[in-house]
Scaffold this active site. Structure first.
Site, PDB file in Angstrom:
ATOM      1  N   GLU A 118      -0.028   2.607   6.439  1.00 59.01           N
ATOM      2  CA  GLU A 118      -0.916   1.595   5.432  1.00 59.01           C
ATOM      3  C   GLU A 118      -1.483   2.962   4.217  1.00 59.01           C
ATOM      4  O   GLU A 118      -1.882   3.324   5.292  1.00 59.01           O
ATOM      5  CB  GLU A 118      -1.843   0.747   5.598  1.00 59.01           C
ATOM      6  CG  GLU A 118      -3.026   0.636   4.797  1.00 59.01           C
ATOM      7  CD  GLU A 118      -3.789  -0.915   5.501  1.00 59.01           C
ATOM      8  OE1 GLU A 118      -4.222  -1.446   4.669  1.00 59.01           O
ATOM      9  OE2 GLU A 118      -4.185  -0.452   6.416  1.00 59.01           O
ATOM     10  N   CYS A 165      -1.759  -4.582   7.354  1.00 57.30           N
ATOM     11  CA  CYS A 165      -2.965  -4.013   8.356  1.00 57.30           C
ATOM     12  C   CYS A 165      -3.477  -5.834   8.823  1.00 57.30           C
ATOM     13  O   CYS A 165      -2.300  -5.493   9.274  1.00 57.30           O
ATOM     14  CB  CYS A 165      -4.153  -4.010   6.731  1.00 57.30           C
ATOM     15  SG  CYS A 165      -5.513  -4.196   7.663  1.00 57.30           S
ATOM     16  N   LYS A 194      -0.230  -6.466  -1.134  1.00 61.85           N
ATOM     17  CA  LYS A 194      -0.538  -6.928  -0.260  1.00 61.85           C
ATOM     18  C   LYS A 194      -0.993  -8.112  -0.360  1.00 61.85           C
ATOM     19  O   LYS A 194      -1.687  -8.515  -1.682  1.00 61.85           O
ATOM     20  CB  LYS A 194      -1.429  -6.365   0.460  1.00 61.85           C
ATOM     21  CG  LYS A 194      -2.154  -7.423   2.008  1.00 61.85           C
ATOM     22  CD  LYS A 194      -3.543  -6.013   2.742  1.00 61.85           C
ATOM     23  CE  LYS A 194      -4.159  -6.368   3.315  1.00 61.85           C
ATOM     24  NZ  LYS A 194      -5.108  -5.690   4.000  1.00 61.85           N
TER      25      LYS A 194
END
Length: 536
Positions: free
Chosen positions: A296, A409, A359
């Protein structure tokens, strides 16, 4: 004066109650400690099967207020021991004074503690008969875990079922009922163990005698269910292993740059970071990796926007002759408004962008500020400027003719996100993360353990690239085939099975279990209200 008079009086009443119930509180605290022992880093997962027994014994004669207090004591001890690392993160990277960080930790723990408190209160309020306790307790726990996953954007961090992530035979039924089914099984064992202990001690449960025949019946039912779960797991492992062996395989490489979070966004180190990832990618390419995955925000700049650093990355991609997934922040400006995303790019061997995933489930107070109109004094804990915007749920990246499900994440802890990607054709789940925020605390180990259940639920391999670790691979049965050490520069490659079939859980999700759970609990509550309604 009036305020302090009533405050002192309330504190005095609370203290007297604690003195009266200290034995029960000690038992509740013991349950909280045992629950914490079951999770990483300590990893004593088998303890979960008896961790709730002291709490259940403590509330055996309590009213609903007492059950709430005892559940609260258990939950507070457990959550403080489980998520203590949030104080470290907020102090180190959120730049909060440690006293404020600890206060926020307590407030967050108190919120999470409401769920076990409601668990204790519901058992003491409905006062189920002993045999019914073994049914109501697991269903109540499941309902509260589902609520915790959804309420206020959700925070299903280390639900009870995750404690058994390394018990392969038991967790295979997650492809039927998800992690909630594993949690329910654990609470069922705790309930039956409580009945057996009460019978041995010759104690009652909420005024009902716990007889030996009842204990034998409940133990037989629990043992049968547990054996069925283990038998299903053994059969399912063989079946999935055969399917994985027959499936096409792709060699995947993950890169762990081990970039210091404190220096990551410093312009003086951007070029050094880019060079490091290029060198590590060449090592992965030497191991014949067909797809190389960076963590990430591996690029500490806006990829495809900064010409010099982007060209360095593209030259490295062309030198490896492999496909790449690269985590990077992105910015767009429609209508003269800047919109930021936490993104992952799929790049071809010749350096072309083949797709981008944004995301979906953002971190509150980390990637955006909820209710910021009313909370203008709270700043985000990330180094970039501007609030991030969520992407579209279920979107996948198309790698050649294969679908790749991206989870950035802590998206990996939400079962619905993985499931939606598998429904949309994902044959591989990829988790990219930057766990440098966690330091050397247990959080990185906890985060990695939850990825195991996503693999089992959907029967998809998981490839994980983390900036400072833990990076590695999980096969469709939940085996951790490779795992890197924390805070080491590393690469890892592995052949990964690309499976296509859908599990029952992938198709239906939590609706069957959730509907059955909430229907049963609603029937119990209606029955309790009717039985206790005063008649003229």
């Amino acid at each position: 004066m009036t305020f302090w008079f009533w405050f002192r009086k309330a504190m005095h009443r609370i203290w007297k109650q604690i003195q009266t119930d200290y034995r029960q509180i000690v038992l509740a605290v013991l349950s909280g400690l045992l629950l914490t022992l079951a999770f990483p880093k300590i990893d004593m997962g088998a303890v979960a099967f008896v961790a709730l027994v002291p709490l259940l014994v403590a509330i055996r004669q309590s009213n609903w207020q007492g059950g709430f207090r005892l559940g609260f004591a258990c939950g507070l001890v457990h959550n403080l021991g489980l998520i203590y690392w949030t104080a470290f993160t907020m102090s180190t990277y959120g730049h909060l004074p440690m006293a404020q960080a600890v206060l926020v930790l307590f407030l967050f723990s108190i919120y999470l503690t409401l769920y076990p408190a409601l668990f204790g209160a519901s058992l003491a309020w409905i006062r189920p008969k002993p045999l019914l306790l073994a049914v109501q307790a697991p269903l109540t726990w499941i309902a509260l875990e589902m609520l915790r996953t959804w309420l206020f954007t959700g925070f299903p961090w280390e639900l009870l079922g995750y404690s058994l992530y390394d018990h392969l035979w038991i967790i295979q039924s997650a492809d039927l009922f998800g992690v909630y089914g594993i949690s329910g099984l654990i609470v069922l064992v705790n309930g039956v163990a409580t009945l057996a202990l009460l019978n041995w001690l010759k104690k009652d449960w909420q005024g009902y005698t716990v007889s030996k025949p009842l204990v034998k019946l409940s133990a037989a039912a629990m043992g049968t269910l547990l054996l069925c779960a283990i038998g299903y797991g053994m059969i399912r492992i063989r079946t999935v292993d055969r399917a994985a062996a027959a499936a096409p395989h792709k060699t995947i490489g993950v890169v762990q740059g081990n970039i210091d979070q404190a220096r990551k966004w410093d312009p003086r180190f951007q070029m050094l970071t880019t060079v490091k990832y290029r060198q590590l990618s060449l090592e992965a390419a030497a191991d014949q990796a067909e797809l190389i995955i960076w963590p990430e925000t591996a690029t500490p700049f806006y990829f495809l926007e900064d010409p010099i650093l982007t060209n360095m990355v593209l030259e490295g991609i062309r030198a490896t002759h492999a496909y790449f997934i690269i985590g990077s922040p992105t910015v767009a400006s429609p209508d003269d408004r800047l919109i930021y995303h936490n993104s992952a790019f799929l790049m071809s061997p010749d350096g072309r962008s083949l797709g981008k995933y944004d995301k979906v489930h953002l971190v509150p107070f980390g990637e955006y500020v909820p209710l910021k109109r009313w909370l203008p004094f709270i700043k985000k804990m990330v180094a970039q400027v501007g609030d991030f915007r969520p992407g579209r749920k279920g979107s996948t990246l198309k790698w050649e003719d294969r679908g790749v499900g991206m989870l950035i994440c802590y998206e990996i802890i939400f079962p619905g996100l993985s499931r939606s990607m598998v429904q949309n054709g994902a044959e591989l789940l990829v988790n990219i993360t930057n766990d440098a925020w966690f330091g050397r605390t247990s959080a990185a180990y906890q985060h990695f353990s939850m990825a195991v259940l996503r693999a089992v639920e959907n029967r998809r391999a998981v490839a994980r690239a983390a900036n400072t670790g833990i990076s590695g691979f999980i096969d469709p049965c939940g085996r951790i085939s490779q795992a890197t050490a924390l805070y080491h520069q590393a690469t890892a490659t592995a052949p990964v099975a690309m499976l296509k079939f859908l599990t029952r859980y992938s198709c239906w999700g939590d609706w069957p279990l959730g509907l059955a759970t909430f229907s049963f609990l609603a029937a119990l509550m209606v029955r309790h209200v009717i039985r206790n309604r005063p008649f003229r």
